[in-house]
Motif scaffolding. Structure first.
Motif, PDB file in Angstrom:
ATOM      1  N   ALA A   8      45.322  23.292  52.317  1.00 38.93           N
ATOM      2  CA  ALA A   8      44.334  23.763  51.340  1.00 38.93           C
ATOM      3  C   ALA A   8      44.780  25.092  50.757  1.00 38.93           C
ATOM      4  O   ALA A   8      45.368  25.927  51.458  1.00 38.93           O
ATOM      5  CB  ALA A   8      42.964  23.910  51.996  1.00 38.93           C
ATOM      6  N   THR A   9      44.495  25.295  49.471  1.00 41.03           N
ATOM      7  CA  THR A   9      44.834  26.542  48.780  1.00 41.03           C
ATOM      8  C   THR A   9      43.649  26.999  47.937  1.00 41.03           C
ATOM      9  O   THR A   9      43.006  26.184  47.263  1.00 41.03           O
ATOM     10  CB  THR A   9      46.061  26.356  47.867  1.00 41.03           C
ATOM     11  N   ALA A  10      43.357  28.289  47.979  1.00 42.04           N
ATOM     12  CA  ALA A  10      42.336  28.897  47.112  1.00 42.04           C
ATOM     13  C   ALA A  10      43.032  29.901  46.202  1.00 42.04           C
ATOM     14  O   ALA A  10      43.912  30.653  46.656  1.00 42.04           O
ATOM     15  CB  ALA A  10      41.258  29.571  47.945  1.00 42.04           C
ATOM     16  N   ARG A  11      42.639  29.918  44.910  1.00 42.66           N
ATOM     17  CA  ARG A  11      43.284  30.794  43.942  1.00 42.66           C
ATOM     18  C   ARG A  11      42.237  31.603  43.184  1.00 42.66           C
ATOM     19  O   ARG A  11      41.214  31.071  42.753  1.00 42.66           O
ATOM     20  CB  ARG A  11      44.112  29.982  42.944  1.00 42.66           C
ATOM     21  N   ILE A  12      42.555  32.906  43.014  1.00 42.08           N
ATOM     22  CA  ILE A  12      41.687  33.812  42.262  1.00 42.08           C
ATOM     23  C   ILE A  12      42.539  34.520  41.216  1.00 42.08           C
ATOM     24  O   ILE A  12      43.613  35.056  41.540  1.00 42.08           O
ATOM     25  CB  ILE A  12      41.038  34.871  43.171  1.00 42.08           C
ATOM     26  N   GLY A  13      42.089  34.532  39.983  1.00 41.15           N
ATOM     27  CA  GLY A  13      42.747  35.281  38.926  1.00 41.15           C
ATOM     28  C   GLY A  13      41.754  36.219  38.274  1.00 41.15           C
ATOM     29  O   GLY A  13      40.690  35.781  37.828  1.00 41.15           O
ATOM     30  N   ALA A  14      42.042  37.511  38.249  1.00 45.04           N
ATOM     31  CA  ALA A  14      41.136  38.511  37.681  1.00 45.04           C
ATOM     32  C   ALA A  14      41.796  39.169  36.470  1.00 45.04           C
ATOM     33  O   ALA A  14      42.967  39.560  36.530  1.00 45.04           O
ATOM     34  CB  ALA A  14      40.774  39.563  38.726  1.00 45.04           C
ATOM     35  N   ARG A  15      41.019  39.285  35.370  1.00 46.36           N
ATOM     36  CA  ARG A  15      41.512  39.880  34.132  1.00 46.36           C
ATOM     37  C   ARG A  15      40.433  40.797  33.552  1.00 46.36           C
ATOM     38  O   ARG A  15      39.236  40.545  33.722  1.00 46.36           O
ATOM     39  CB  ARG A  15      41.837  38.795  33.091  1.00 46.36           C
ATOM     40  N   GLY A  16      40.863  41.823  32.822  1.00 46.82           N
ATOM     41  CA  GLY A  16      39.901  42.642  32.096  1.00 46.82           C
ATOM     42  C   GLY A  16      39.214  41.806  31.029  1.00 46.82           C
ATOM     43  O   GLY A  16      39.851  40.969  30.386  1.00 46.82           O
ATOM     44  N   ASP A  17      37.896  42.011  30.852  1.00 48.24           N
ATOM     45  CA  ASP A  17      37.155  41.175  29.900  1.00 48.24           C
ATOM     46  C   ASP A  17      37.062  41.794  28.514  1.00 48.24           C
ATOM     47  O   ASP A  17      36.396  41.250  27.627  1.00 48.24           O
ATOM     48  CB  ASP A  17      35.756  40.879  30.439  1.00 48.24           C
ATOM     49  N   GLY A  18      37.722  42.935  28.298  1.00 49.82           N
ATOM     50  CA  GLY A  18      37.692  43.587  26.994  1.00 49.82           C
ATOM     51  C   GLY A  18      36.454  44.425  26.763  1.00 49.82           C
ATOM     52  O   GLY A  18      36.328  45.081  25.724  1.00 49.82           O
ATOM     53  N   ARG A  19      35.538  44.438  27.699  1.00 51.58           N
ATOM     54  CA  ARG A  19      34.302  45.227  27.575  1.00 51.58           C
ATOM     55  C   ARG A  19      34.131  46.186  28.742  1.00 51.58           C
ATOM     56  O   ARG A  19      33.029  46.641  29.017  1.00 51.58           O
ATOM     57  CB  ARG A  19      33.098  44.285  27.510  1.00 51.58           C
TER      58      ARG A  19
END
Length: 255
Positions: A8-19
């Protein structure tokens, strides 16, 4: 029929939302690894790792990946302790954590304890790759055995790289079948809880932290680059958490 483990693999991607906040365009749980977004504070996004099944068991292969882009702030915790258990499948269980934080990104990796139950055999690897100006708080807490139980076997490797340079690469092996001396004065000295805290902040580059003992069972060491390592041993998980929380408070004042 031969029993096989679960992958099993869990993935998280975080990015700035521009606000001024943080978006999570990637939030994917797999099998026993479920992810839930919870209420964060300020510009920080918060994610909880929820175990949907027992494990890891013998033969299981679990992985968690988190990628934090420039301008994003991510806090990852877990809903409960992870308990490694013996299983029907032969061989050890593996739990791999891969963390990537770009310049200008920040990650707080603060899961609950990992408990190695009697008869379990777990190999854990944690690797963090950071940009030159990334921020990181990473806590690992490992407990050998539940109350009144013999410990399981644990091998844990922790690697931290900053701007392509390795600043920490260490491995701990303890429990039955591990190299001799793991429970002696040069190892855990009879303790059943061990933890590491890594803090990376660019402020440490201009204001270096001095190596020192934190009481009788914890030590703080500066690492190459703007990073600090705290290592602690304790009789149980409660005392270990207190030691690491006190160390973190001294390293991140006003946080």
């Amino acid at each position: 029929m031969i029993a096989t483990g679960v992958a099993a693999t869990a993935r998280i991607g975080a990015r700035g939302d521009g606000r001024g906040g943080t978006a999570l365009p990637v939030l994917e749980g797999d099998g026993p690894l479920a992810l839930r977004r919870t209420r964060g504070s300020g510009s920080e996004a918060r994610v909880m790792l929820v175990g949907a099944m027992s494990g890891p068991l013998g033969g299981d292969r679990f992985a968690v990946e988190a990628d934090v882009a420039e301008g994003a702030r991510l806090h990852v915790g877990s809903a409960a302790a992870t308990i490694a258990l013996p299983g029907q499948a032969k061989g050890d269980a593996r739990y791999d954590v891969r963390l990537t934080v770009a310049d200008g990104g920040e990650l707080r990796w603060l899961p609950e304890q990992l408990i190695c139950a009697g008869g379990s055999d777990l190999y854990v690897t944690t690797r963090a790759d950071l940009g030159a100006n990334a921020r990181l708080v990473l806590r690992e807490e490992q407990v050998l055995g539940r109350v009144g139980e013999e410990p399981g076997r644990l091998t844990s490797r922790l690697t931290v790289r900053i701007a392509g340079r390795t600043v920490l690469d260490q491995e701990l092996a303890c429990g039955p079948g591990s190299p001799g001396g793991w429970d002696g004065p040069a190892g855990l000295a009879g303790h059943r809880a061990v933890g590491q805290l890594v803090v990376v902040r660019h402020e440490f580059g201009s204001e270096p932290v001095t190596a020192r003992c934190l009481g009788e069972s914890a030590v703080l060491m500066p690492l190459p680059g703007p990073a600090v390592l705290v290592t602690a041993v304790a009789p149980d998980a409660r005392v270990l958490r207190r030691l690491l929380d006190e160390a973190l408070g001294s390293l991140t004042p006003g946080r």
